[in-house]
Design a protein around this motif. Structure first.
Motif, short mmCIF file in Angstrom:
data_model
loop_
_atom_site.label_atom_id
_atom_site.label_comp_id
_atom_site.label_asym_id
_atom_site.label_seq_id
_atom_site.Cartn_x
_atom_site.Cartn_y
_atom_site.Cartn_z
N ALA A 189 -75.01 103.08 4.20
CA ALA A 189 -75.22 104.23 3.31
C ALA A 189 -76.01 105.32 4.00
N ARG A 190 -75.81 106.53 3.52
CA ARG A 190 -76.58 107.69 3.99
C ARG A 190 -77.70 107.90 2.98
N LEU A 191 -78.95 107.75 3.45
CA LEU A 191 -80.11 107.95 2.59
C LEU A 191 -80.37 109.44 2.42
N ALA A 192 -81.25 109.80 1.49
CA ALA A 192 -81.51 111.19 1.15
C ALA A 192 -81.95 112.03 2.34
N ASP A 193 -82.62 111.41 3.32
CA ASP A 193 -83.08 112.16 4.49
C ASP A 193 -82.01 112.27 5.58
N GLY A 194 -80.80 111.75 5.32
CA GLY A 194 -79.70 111.81 6.27
C GLY A 194 -79.55 110.59 7.15
N THR A 195 -80.52 109.69 7.11
CA THR A 195 -80.45 108.46 7.89
C THR A 195 -79.31 107.58 7.39
N VAL A 196 -78.51 107.05 8.31
CA VAL A 196 -77.47 106.09 7.95
C VAL A 196 -78.06 104.71 8.18
N ALA A 197 -78.02 103.86 7.15
CA ALA A 197 -78.72 102.58 7.19
C ALA A 197 -77.88 101.46 6.60
N VAL A 198 -78.21 100.24 7.00
CA VAL A 198 -77.62 99.03 6.43
C VAL A 198 -78.60 98.53 5.36
N LYS A 199 -78.12 98.35 4.13
CA LYS A 199 -78.97 97.92 3.02
C LYS A 199 -78.17 97.03 2.07
N ARG A 200 -78.86 96.36 1.17
CA ARG A 200 -78.19 95.55 0.14
C ARG A 200 -78.13 96.34 -1.15
N ARG B 163 -86.82 106.31 -1.56
CA ARG B 163 -85.95 107.48 -1.65
C ARG B 163 -85.16 107.58 -2.95
N GLY B 164 -85.22 106.55 -3.79
CA GLY B 164 -84.49 106.58 -5.05
C GLY B 164 -83.05 106.10 -4.88
#
Length: 111
Positions: free
Chosen positions: A47-58, A88-89
């Protein structure tokens, strides 16, 4: 990702960076991802977090974003590492890029 003819790719790969998904995933793990698979609670996603970081999350549950859009509450496996929805919500549906299918390296297994 898109094919030259404009169709969206079905499959892709991701590389884990950081330790937020330990012990499930480690830095350098290679993942097979589906760009078309539906997100379900419990799925490990890119997913792309609000700050633009692309991350692996559950993906843990459906939530509504502050703008009223439907989204996902995404969490790290290690709550003391990394940034997730607690910081980040909720992440809008459009920013959940892919669903992981399997770790393909170093020890293949379904996720």
């Amino acid at each position: 990702m898109e094919h030259p003819d404009g169709r969206r790719s079905r499959w892709g790969f991701a590389v884990v960076r950081g330790r937020s998904m330990a012990p499930l995933l480690a830095p350098g793990d290679r993942l097979l991802v589906s760009y078309r698979r539906a997100v379900r609670p419990g799925a490990v996603v890119i997913a792309r977090l609000a700050d633009g970081t692309v991350a692996v999350k559950r993906a843990t549950e459906r939530r509504t974003t502050p703008s009223g859009e439907p989204g996902w509450w995404l969490l790290s496996e290690d709550p003391d590492a990394g940034v997730d929805s607690r910081h980040r919500g909720p992440v809008p549906d459009a920013d959940v890029i892919a669903v992981t299918v399997a770790r393909i390296w170093p020890r293949p297994r379904r996720l």
